[in-house]
Structure formats: C-alpha cells, structure tokens
Scaffold this motif. Structure first.
Motif, PDB file in Angstrom:
ATOM      1  N   GLY A 122     102.961  42.084  37.489  1.00 66.02           N
ATOM      2  CA  GLY A 122     102.708  43.705  37.160  1.00 66.02           C
ATOM      3  C   GLY A 122     103.425  44.716  37.662  1.00 66.02           C
ATOM      4  N   ARG A 123     104.741  43.884  38.046  1.00 64.28           N
ATOM      5  CA  ARG A 123     105.566  44.677  39.053  1.00 64.28           C
ATOM      6  C   ARG A 123     106.990  45.376  37.992  1.00 64.28           C
ATOM      7  N   LEU A 124     106.936  44.859  36.556  1.00 65.58           N
ATOM      8  CA  LEU A 124     107.866  44.989  35.910  1.00 65.58           C
ATOM      9  C   LEU A 124     107.483  45.289  34.564  1.00 65.58           C
ATOM     10  N   ASP A 125     107.689  46.252  33.929  1.00 69.58           N
ATOM     11  CA  ASP A 125     107.263  46.516  32.404  1.00 69.58           C
ATOM     12  C   ASP A 125     108.842  46.380  31.602  1.00 69.58           C
ATOM     13  N   LEU A 126     108.620  45.467  30.861  1.00 74.41           N
ATOM     14  CA  LEU A 126     109.829  45.326  30.026  1.00 74.41           C
ATOM     15  C   LEU A 126     110.280  46.135  29.001  1.00 74.41           C
ATOM     16  N   ASP A 127     109.406  47.043  28.814  1.00 73.17           N
ATOM     17  CA  ASP A 127     109.526  48.010  27.819  1.00 73.17           C
ATOM     18  C   ASP A 127     109.759  49.553  28.204  1.00 73.17           C
ATOM     19  N   ALA A 128     109.709  49.545  29.583  1.00 76.13           N
ATOM     20  CA  ALA A 128     110.158  50.967  30.313  1.00 76.13           C
ATOM     21  C   ALA A 128     111.673  51.243  30.496  1.00 76.13           C
ATOM     22  N   PRO A 129     112.003  52.352  30.404  1.00 72.19           N
ATOM     23  CA  PRO A 129     113.114  52.651  30.476  1.00 72.19           C
ATOM     24  C   PRO A 129     113.855  52.066  31.905  1.00 72.19           C
ATOM     25  N   VAL A 130     115.099  51.494  31.638  1.00 75.67           N
ATOM     26  CA  VAL A 130     115.487  50.719  32.967  1.00 75.67           C
ATOM     27  C   VAL A 130     115.606  51.772  34.295  1.00 75.67           C
ATOM     28  N   THR A 145     115.847  49.444  27.668  1.00 79.25           N
ATOM     29  CA  THR A 145     114.777  48.716  28.265  1.00 79.25           C
ATOM     30  C   THR A 145     115.094  47.416  28.691  1.00 79.25           C
ATOM     31  N   THR A 146     114.470  46.672  29.741  1.00 79.67           N
ATOM     32  CA  THR A 146     114.699  45.359  29.816  1.00 79.67           C
ATOM     33  C   THR A 146     114.541  44.360  28.914  1.00 79.67           C
ATOM     34  N   ARG A 147     113.575  44.662  28.106  1.00 75.32           N
ATOM     35  CA  ARG A 147     113.366  43.679  26.890  1.00 75.32           C
ATOM     36  C   ARG A 147     114.474  43.534  26.095  1.00 75.32           C
ATOM     37  N   LYS A 148     115.109  44.830  25.709  1.00 76.98           N
ATOM     38  CA  LYS A 148     116.338  44.805  24.924  1.00 76.98           C
ATOM     39  C   LYS A 148     117.542  44.386  25.513  1.00 76.98           C
ATOM     40  N   LEU A 149     117.766  44.584  26.790  1.00 81.69           N
ATOM     41  CA  LEU A 149     118.710  44.142  27.541  1.00 81.69           C
ATOM     42  C   LEU A 149     118.803  42.707  27.620  1.00 81.69           C
ATOM     43  N   ALA A 150     117.261  41.907  27.915  1.00 79.20           N
ATOM     44  CA  ALA A 150     117.434  40.642  28.006  1.00 79.20           C
ATOM     45  C   ALA A 150     117.465  39.838  26.856  1.00 79.20           C
ATOM     46  N   GLY A 151     117.398  40.463  25.611  1.00 86.38           N
ATOM     47  CA  GLY A 151     117.653  39.909  24.155  1.00 86.38           C
ATOM     48  C   GLY A 151     118.861  40.255  23.404  1.00 86.38           C
ATOM     49  N   HIS A 152     119.711  40.801  24.260  1.00 87.36           N
ATOM     50  CA  HIS A 152     120.979  41.191  23.755  1.00 87.36           C
ATOM     51  C   HIS A 152     121.045  41.996  22.774  1.00 87.36           C
ATOM     52  N   LEU A 153     120.182  43.234  22.749  1.00 85.78           N
ATOM     53  CA  LEU A 153     119.700  44.179  21.731  1.00 85.78           C
ATOM     54  C   LEU A 153     119.966  45.534  22.111  1.00 85.78           C
ATOM     55  N   ALA A 154     120.338  45.576  23.277  1.00 86.22           N
ATOM     56  CA  ALA A 154     120.501  46.925  23.918  1.00 86.22           C
ATOM     57  C   ALA A 154     121.749  47.784  23.596  1.00 86.22           C
ATOM     58  N   GLY A 155     122.645  47.156  23.034  1.00 84.52           N
ATOM     59  CA  GLY A 155     123.980  47.700  22.657  1.00 84.52           C
ATOM     60  C   GLY A 155     124.977  47.982  23.978  1.00 84.52           C
TER      61      GLY A 155
END
Length: 481
Positions: A122-130, A145-155
């Motif tokens: 509960g220490r990291l929200d994947l969809d919160a702004p980095v 967001t971390t989720r988009k970064l982790a999936g190579h979708l963040a640009g």
C-alpha cells in the motif's frame, strides 16, 4: 570472419587443457561447485539436460560471444546450470555457473518485483502522478504515472545518440534523471507504446520515494536477499566483483574488448550483473505464491493497453504472450554493451529458463523456448528412428501472420549432423524426433541462432509450423521436389 571463427573455436581446445590444470591445482572445496542444485532432480531430467547441453554447445560453437551460460529450473528447483566458452579471453578463464554477466534490460523485471512489493504494502499507487514520489521530476503537459512508465506507454524517450555508451559516473538515482527529465514527452501517455529504459530509471526514483530507501539497498534487502540471489549485484566499475565476465563486442575483424561504459545512470533499466542461476531463482520465486501475491502477479503479467484498447504485449516489467501450444509465457530480454540475456517463464508449467552471453549473441526467445521444450515435454534427447525419412529436397513456403515471408528449397537431413538448407543458409540439425507421420527438427545456424520445424506428412507433402531465432515464426507447407 573465418579468422575470427577459427580463433573462437580454438578457445575450447585451450579451455580443455586449462580445466585440467585448474582441477589439479585447486583445493577440493573449490572443485565441488555443482551445476545442479539437486542430483536426484537432475537425474529425473537427465534426457532433457542432455538435449539442452547439445543445443547450448552448438550455439556456443557458432555464436560470436566468447562465453555463454544457461540455467533451467523446474517446480522450484534449479535443475541444470552450465557455462560454455570463456568469461575472459585474455586469461583463458572459463564460464562457471557463478560467472556474472551484464543482463541489460532483464534488470527491469528485477525492478518490477520491487514495484510489486510496494504496491502490495500500500505504499505505491501505480496510477498516481510520479511527482507524488519524485517531487523534483518536472511536470509535463500530461500526467505521468508509474503504471504507464512501467508499460512503456508514458511517452518518455529512449536512448538518443551515444547515450548508450555513457561513461559518466552518477552518484545517485536522481542525478541520473538529469539526462532526460527536461525533455518533452514524445506523445500523450497511453496513446501508443514506445520502449524506454529511461522510463525505468524514473521508476527507480519512484521506488526510492515510496520506500524511503535508496534504490540499490532496497533491491538487496527486499528482492535479492529474500530470494537467495547471491550472485546479483550492481555493475560498479570500480568494485572488485568475483567471477565478473569481461564484456566483449564483435567486429568484422574479430572479437574485441567492449568500450568502457558506466551503467550507474540506469540500475533499474539495465545496470545489474547476474547469473542464469540467480535469474532462474528470481523467476521461480514468482511461481511459488509466497514472494508476490496472485493479485500482484496479475498486475505485472497482464498486458497493458493503449487508450484505444490495443494490447501492447507488455505488462509491468514483463512481456506476456502464449506459445504455439497455447502455454502462457512471461519473459524479458536484455541487450547491453558486452552482454545479451533472455529470461523466460512458463508460469502454469513451473519451468524457468535463462540464457546469457558476454557479447551480442542469439540469446533469443526462440532459443530459450527451445531449451525449455524438452523439460516441458520430458522427451528423449536421442533421435527417434521411427521418425519419417525426410531426407531430400523439398520446396517450402514459410508464412508469418498470413503473409508469405519466404519460398525456398530446403534440404532436410536425417538427424544429428544433417543439414537444413533455407535461403542458402545451412543449419545443423541437432536432433530429430517424431513418429511414423510427424517429425520435429531443430537446427542451429552459423551465427548460433536456432530454427525449429514441426512437420506432419500429408498425401501431397508436409505441413506444419516453424519458429525462428526470435519471436518470428508461422506456418510451413512443403512438397518434395
């Protein structure tokens, strides 16, 4: 090239004599380093191990990497681990199971494990702004967001120019972000997939912010130590690291030392040293249900999608796919200066395979799958003489994704030592299995790449599938010439 190949071949002769000298001169305790974690388990998989050894030796004989290494785990045990060739050409030092290689982007799944742990806690929200975890990272036109970064979708962009050859030492993770953090995003996050190692550099800063610890100590304490990854370390140039393989690269004139690089700017994206055994242990830890929860694994191993709903084939730090038999695969490859790596998991079958080399080499999805197959199938490494006689010339059409990619005359050999000819390139047949109506052939090309054929005889010829060195493959239709 012939001179280079001859030079590489002679290393195996030299290593034979060196091995004898080491055994005579080394204390008994050092001589007992076992390739297998469990002899009874290894005995149960003796045929599969022998087949895997045949494949890796053939790849080693042809690959331009001076040294390669592989390991296989089944149902929580490291069944087989073995090195081939040389870790250090100048000193004639062979590859041991403990030899550490640069693993490149296989560092990303390692980091994904840390991300998963923080999400579980509960220490990291994947969809919160980095910026919630890295407040010094500049705001962009769109939220990242971390989720988009982790999936190579963040640009976030990938390497540019000679950045892959960076020789600068960075003291902290945040300092390494200076390379790209002021750049604009390539596109609105979520609109398309674009692979980025720098995105994972930013994730390492997220890990620091969410955990309250520096990235490398956190990885050691929460990932490497609990799993027992005793041969995985950051690739510090100034440290004395036992059993570190020397990195090489190939040129038209032969194998040379790789240029000096400093990977301190990208620990999370590609900066670790590891061994195939540690990589297998890491993979198996994901299959036991104790290290990460099923809910977390589902997050890591479910393909992300673009805003339009298109699957990317990439989750959080892992590529996800299925093979020709419908088995679920999760994997990651890695390419670095002086290293090539691939890690492959069959989550539903309990099989994990890792392969690595100390130069650019065919450490590919196709090779990893080929090594895994005999452990999955528990078939004999001895050619099956009941397989149909395919010797002779065939006219074949190779189709990938509905499009014909090659039409070639192919010469099928009868077994080990035979040849497969395709597009004027000869592949040595390592083994042939089958029955009265079907056959399986595996070959190794001049560069060490593998090629697999599955053939079923029909009234008009033969039909089947093929799989190349990488992920390429498709349908195969042949008729005798």
């Amino acid at each position: 090239m012939k001179t280079m190949n001859a030079r590489i071949r002679t290393r195996y002769v030299r290593w034979s004599f060196l091995s004898l000298a080491i055994l005579l001169a080394t204390p008994l305790a050092a001589q007992t380093r076992a390739a297998y974690s469990s002899r009874p388990a290894a005995d149960r998989y003796a045929d599969a191990i022998e087949r895997a050894r045949i494949i890796m030796q053939a790849v080693s004989d042809r690959a331009e990497a001076p040294g390669i290494s592989a390991a296989v785990g089944v149902n929580g045990e490291v069944i087989w681990a073995e090195g081939f060739g040389l870790a250090d050409l100048e000193h004639g030092i062979g590859v041991w199971p403990e030899t550490k290689f640069r693993i490149g982007s296989v560092s990303k799944p390692y980091t994904a494990a840390a991300v998963g742990l923080l999400v579980q806690q509960g220490r990291l929200d994947l969809d919160a702004p980095v910026q919630q975890y890295v407040p010094t990272f500049p705001e962009k036109r769109w939220p990242v967001t971390t989720r988009k970064l982790a999936g190579h979708l963040a640009g976030v962009r990938h390497y540019d120019g000679d950045e892959f050859l960076s020789a600068k030492q960075y003291a902290t993770v945040l300092e390494g972000l200076e390379i790209f953090q002021e750049d604009t995003l390539l596109f609105e996050p979520g609109t398309r997939y674009s692979y980025s190692s720098y995105a994972w550099n930013l994730i390492s800063a997220v890990v620091e912010g969410a955990s309250g610890q520096q990235f490398l100590p956190y990885m050691q304490e929460m990932v490497f130590d609990p799993i027992g990854m005793t041969n995985t370390v950051a690739d510090y140039n100034d440290s004395i690291i036992p059993h570190r393989a020397r990195p090489y690269m190939t040129t038209p004139s032969g194998v040379v030392n790789a240029p000096y690089v400093d990977n301190s700017y990208k620990w999370a994206g590609g900066g670790f040293l590891s061994t195939p055994t540690d990589m297998v242990r890491f993979g198996m830890a994901h299959l036991g249900g104790e290290f990460l929860s099923d809910e977390t694994l589902e997050t890591l191993w479910t393909t992300q999608r673009t805003n339009d709903g298109d699957e990317t084939g990439y989750g959080v730090g892992w590529s996800v796919a299925t093979d020709r038999a419908g088995r679920r695969l999760v994997s990651h490859g890695g390419g670095s200066i002086g290293g090539t790596t691939f890690l492959l998991l069959f989550p539903d079958d309990g099989v994990v395979v890792s392969i690595v080399g100390n130069a650019r080499a065919p450490m590919t999805p196709g090779l990893a799958w080929t090594l895994a197959e005999p452990f999955l199938a528990q078939t004999s490494a001895v050619p099956d003489t009941s397989a149909p006689d395919l010797a002779g010339m065939w006219s074949c059409s190779l189709v990938r994704r509905g499009e014909e990619v090659a039409t070639a005359s192919m010469a099928f050999g009868e077994g080990p030592g035979g040849r497969i000819g395709i597009e004027d390139e000869a592949f040595q047949v390592l083994y042939k299995t089958g029955n009265n109506s079907s056959a399986r052939l595996i070959g190794v090309a001049g560069d060490g790449g593998t090629l697999n054929f599955w053939l079923d005889l029909t009234d008009s010829g033969a039909e089947g599938d093929w799989l190349g060195s990488g992920t390429s493959g498709g349908d195969l239709t042949c008729s005798r010439q």
